[in-house]
Enzyme design. Structure first.
Site, short mmCIF file in Angstrom:
data_model
loop_
_atom_site.label_atom_id
_atom_site.label_comp_id
_atom_site.label_asym_id
_atom_site.label_seq_id
_atom_site.Cartn_x
_atom_site.Cartn_y
_atom_site.Cartn_z
N ASP A 1 29.23 23.56 28.82
CA ASP A 1 29.48 23.81 27.22
C ASP A 1 30.21 24.89 27.12
O ASP A 1 29.59 26.17 27.30
CB ASP A 1 28.22 23.71 26.74
CG ASP A 1 28.42 23.49 24.98
OD1 ASP A 1 29.48 23.31 24.41
OD2 ASP A 1 27.39 23.64 24.13
N ASP B 1 34.98 20.73 23.89
CA ASP B 1 34.66 21.94 24.46
C ASP B 1 33.34 21.35 25.40
O ASP B 1 32.66 22.31 25.82
CB ASP B 1 34.19 22.74 23.45
CG ASP B 1 33.15 22.32 22.38
OD1 ASP B 1 32.82 21.11 22.42
OD2 ASP B 1 32.70 23.00 21.70
N GLU B 2 33.06 20.35 26.01
CA GLU B 2 31.82 20.14 26.81
C GLU B 2 32.17 18.82 27.61
O GLU B 2 33.03 17.86 27.11
CB GLU B 2 30.67 20.12 25.91
CG GLU B 2 30.60 19.06 24.80
CD GLU B 2 29.31 18.71 24.05
OE1 GLU B 2 28.36 18.76 24.78
OE2 GLU B 2 29.19 18.89 22.99
#
Length: 358
Positions: free
Chosen positions: A8, A114-115
């Site tokens: 993350d 974003d992860e």
């Protein structure tokens, strides 16, 4: 042995802005809607860690974020910088980061921009999986100047919770044997899917931590929460899926708009719905689709209460005229006494297509 990683990026949007604007480094940053000096609409997309110390967090109304920033300023704290998101820039950087990860891990599941989940079952041990994740973190930092936090666990649930445990720039390893002890003292809200309403409901039952939850039988939780109660019973014991979904084909395509002012102007609302219908239909070919079967309309009133209505057609279609007709049918009850007896003003509208076909 199953080893799943969850990577993350730390406060991704704000971290990109801080990196691209060195003069902002260390200052509280909020990425989201224009606050318009406390009169703005919309929400916070993300806030960096200095801004979070003011109580600002993602999904918070931008007006509340502005008020907290002003209160901090009156206390003598640094001024908060509000930034409009640059999603094209974030997507570009995300693409490079995901490519870097794939250079080390053949099977990953991207979750948003974003992860990602990483299938690390090819590593002989947790220790070697952790070493690999340190290398990935270091390469992201060297290439992009950004930090990531990683959690390792026996499944996606434990890995995701672990990745949040030592943010920012953390690496937390939780083996299958350690999972239940790791989860036990955590607040119940740390379990993915437990929102504020469920948290409040469980608190009234005396459940505030995962350990509290484990005192209840599966039958008790099913009686309290239905099928979600059974899922919580397993989650409290660290049980979760190890299967990664690698198909990045979108399940739906949609648009939504938060209006500059709450409104009941029918001409304006009809115009926005028709425009959104044109927009989502135009997006179909760009994503490799030609048809849809389900139309979804979202309405958010001025009091922030949000409602979603959908209709599934018997056959795949691609007609703009039919889409606009179906969207209007779903919208109309919110404009009269059927769904809006108090004649509340409307803050947001959205149109989404599902059951997409090629």
């Amino acid at each position: 042995m199953s080893i799943i990683g969850h990577l993350d990026m730390d406060a991704f949007y704000a971290a990109v802005e801080e990196r691209d604007h060195p003069e902002w480094r260390g200052a509280p940053l909020v990425v989201g809607a224009d606050p318009q000096e406390g009169r703005g609409r919309g929400v916070v997309a993300t806030a960096n860690y200095p801004a979070r110390r003011y109580g600002i967090h993602s999904a918070m109304p931008i007006t509340r974020a502005w008020a907290l920033a002003k209160a901090a300023r009156r206390r003598g704290e640094p001024q908060t910088i509000f930034i409009t998101p640059n999603f094209r820039r974030y997507a570009e950087i995300s693409g490079r980061i995901m490519a870097l990860i794939r250079g080390h891990v053949p099977l990953i599941q991207e979750v948003g921009i974003d992860e990602a989940y990483l299938d690390l079952c090819f590593c002989p041990s947790y220790s070697q999986a952790a070493d690999l994740c340190r290398i990935i973190k270091e390469e992201i930092k060297a290439q992009e100047g950004l930090t990531a936090s990683v959690g390792l666990g026996p499944n996606k649930l434990v890995a995701k919770i672990a990745s949040d445990f030592q943010k920012p720039d953390g690496l937390t390893v939780v083996t299958a044997r350690e999972a239940e002890d790791f989860l036990a003292p955590l607040p119940i809200r740390k379990i993915p899917g437990v929102g504020p309403k469920t948290e409040q409901f469980l608190a009234r039952q005396g459940i505030k931590t995962v350990a509290d939850l484990k005192r209840f039988s599966a039958e008790d939780l099913e009686r309290l929460l239905g099928k979600w109660g059974l899922a919580l019973y397993d989650k409290a014991r660290g049980r979760g899926s190890t299967r990664l979904r690698t198909d990045r084909t979108p399940k739906s395509i949609g648009e939504q708009e938060t209006f500059a002012a709450d409104t009941a102007d029918l001409e304006f609302l009809f115009g926005r719905v028709w425009a959104m219908c044109r927009g989502v239909l135009t997006s179909l070919p760009a994503e490799g689709f030609r048809t849809f079967r389900t139309v979804v309309v979202t309405v958010r009133f001025a009091d922030f209460k949000t409602h979603t209505r959908s209709h599934t057609l018997p056959e795949p279609v691609s007609s703009l005229r039919l889409l606009q007709f179906e969207a209007m049918k779903l919208l109309m009850p919110f404009l009269d006494r059927r769904e809006n007896p108090q004649r509340k003003l409307i803050r947001l509208l959205g149109v989404r297509l599902e059951k997409l076909g090629r």
